[in-house]
Enzyme design. Structure first.
Site, mmCIF file in Angstrom:
data_model
loop_
_atom_site.group_PDB
_atom_site.id
_atom_site.type_symbol
_atom_site.label_atom_id
_atom_site.label_comp_id
_atom_site.label_asym_id
_atom_site.label_seq_id
_atom_site.Cartn_x
_atom_site.Cartn_y
_atom_site.Cartn_z
ATOM 1 C CE LYS A 3 -4.406 1.060 2.388
ATOM 2 N NZ LYS A 3 -5.177 1.377 1.171
HETATM 3 N N1 PMP Z 1 -6.921 -2.355 -3.404
HETATM 4 C C1 PMP Z 1 -6.876 -1.258 -2.784
HETATM 5 C C2 PMP Z 1 -5.839 -0.709 -4.153
HETATM 6 C C3 PMP Z 1 -6.986 -0.381 -1.731
HETATM 7 O O1 PMP Z 1 -6.406 0.705 -1.381
HETATM 8 C C4 PMP Z 1 -7.831 -1.180 -0.697
HETATM 9 C C5 PMP Z 1 -7.958 -0.633 0.564
HETATM 10 N N2 PMP Z 1 -6.916 -0.837 1.491
HETATM 11 C C6 PMP Z 1 -8.092 -2.615 -0.992
HETATM 12 C C7 PMP Z 1 -8.032 -3.074 -2.189
HETATM 13 C C8 PMP Z 1 -8.910 -3.045 0.271
HETATM 14 O O2 PMP Z 1 -8.055 -3.520 1.101
HETATM 15 P P1 PMP Z 1 -8.526 -3.776 2.663
HETATM 16 O O3 PMP Z 1 -9.708 -4.774 2.681
HETATM 17 O O4 PMP Z 1 -7.315 -4.258 3.337
HETATM 18 O O5 PMP Z 1 -8.905 -2.714 3.055
#
Ligand code: PMP
Length: 318
Positions: free
Chosen positions: A162
């Site tokens: 991220k």
């Molecule tokens: N893909 C991206 C690019 C994101 O930014 C997120 C949000 N964090 C997600 C998927 C979903 O991840 P999570 O379920 O861990 O929030």
């Protein structure tokens, strides 16, 4: 996603909890100039019966956060456990008795010119805002189109991290989708398969099976995605398949939804002005949302291990 944009009162900054106004950085900061930061996003859910705020899977979120940091060659004196404790103290200072959203951020903090990762100082900050209660006012679901942008490729910027800089990709995708009149976009990989939306993972339902792009498909390894896979198997007895999804499979899917910390579980009911299934939220999506909501708010004892309480309390009398 309706987020209350209230400012926090406190932030964790340079190793301490400080008034939010004190948590500032120089314009010369490496991360601000080059996007060399990584972040997380997790939620706290207020359980009014127990008067407790539950953090949802903080250890898993912080594990991914630290993995993202290590992709950028950061060395941080933290573990998922110590970060969870910092977060508990931060929210205790805020005193929230409502749902909240948490943003941990690790950034290259040196004030220097020079694009590289090593030999640069790193810092961690964290803050939290109240998020209000989430109301799904979109029974109609989301209307989406395919983005003209491609999802960032793992060989360009690590897709499973991220990483702040790579969210330029998400921002281009999201703005173009909104300005085109859609609620969100579906994004294809360089080789033309489905990856994600701008910031959430995707699932389709076909013939009773749940299908989602595999983790080697340039997706972020979403914690919600992982939760949905487990709940679908364990609670709904569904078969879940992780594999590449073709563009046109979306047109013939029975249901589709996106999931992530922000959107939680949101039905996608139109793609490029074609109905997905009936064009309304489908039964599998509805059932999963309901199971998911009980789990995150602490109303399903079987999944208590996903939750960390923020407030110190006497154990409930049985
Ligand atoms: N893909 C991206 C690019 C994101 O930014 C997120 C949000 N964090 C997600 C998927 C979903 O991840 P999570 O379920 O861990 O929030």
């Amino acid at each position: 996603m309706a987020a209350a944009q209230t400012k926090p009162r406190f932030a964790y900054f340079e190793g301490q909890i400080v008034p939010f106004e004190k948590a500032t950085v120089s314009v010369m900061t490496h991360a601000l100039n080059y996007g060399t930061a990584v972040f997380g996003g997790l939620r706290g859910y207020w359980n009014s019966e127990e008067e407790q705020l539950y953090l949802f899977r903080p250890l898993d979120h912080f594990e991914r956060f630290l993995q993202s940091a290590s992709l950028l060659r950061m060395t941080l004196p933290h573990t998922p456990e110590t970060l969870t404790e910092v977060l508990r103290q931060l929210i205790q200072a805020e005193g929230y008795q409502t749902n909240c959203y948490v943003r941990p951020l690790a950034y290259k903090s040196s004030e220097m010119i020079g694009v590289k990762l090593h030999g640069v100082d790193d810092e961690i900050t964290m803050f939290s805002i109240p998020f209000g209660s989430y109301v799904d006012d979109k029974e109609d679901g989301m209307h989406v189109g395919f983005s003209a942008w491609r999802r960032v490729d793992d060989n360009a910027i690590p897709a499973r991290g991220k990483i702040a800089g790579s969210y330029v990709n998400s921002a281009l995708i999201k703005s173009d989708a909104l300005l085109a009149g859609y609620d969100e976009a579906l994004v294809l990989t360089q080789d033309g398969h489905l990856s994600e939306s701008s910031a959430a993972n995707l699932f389709i339902v076909r013939r009773g099976q749940l299908i989602t792009p595999a983790v080697n498909g340039d997706v972020l390894e979403g914690i919600t995605r992982r939760t949905v896979i487990e709940l679908a198997r364990e609670e709904l007895g569904l078969t879940v398949v992780e594999r590449a999804i073709d563009r046109t499979e979306v047109y013939v899917a029975d249901e589709m939804f996106m999931c992530g910390t922000g959107v939680q579980i949101a039905a996608v009911t139109q793609v490029e002005h074609r109905n997905v299934g009936t064009g309304k939220m489908g039964e599998v999506t509805r059932a999963l949302s309901s199971v998911f909501y009980d789990v995150v708010t602490g109303r399903n004892p079987k999944y208590r291990h996903f939750l960390s309480p923020v407030y110190d309390k006497e154990p409930a009398q049985s």
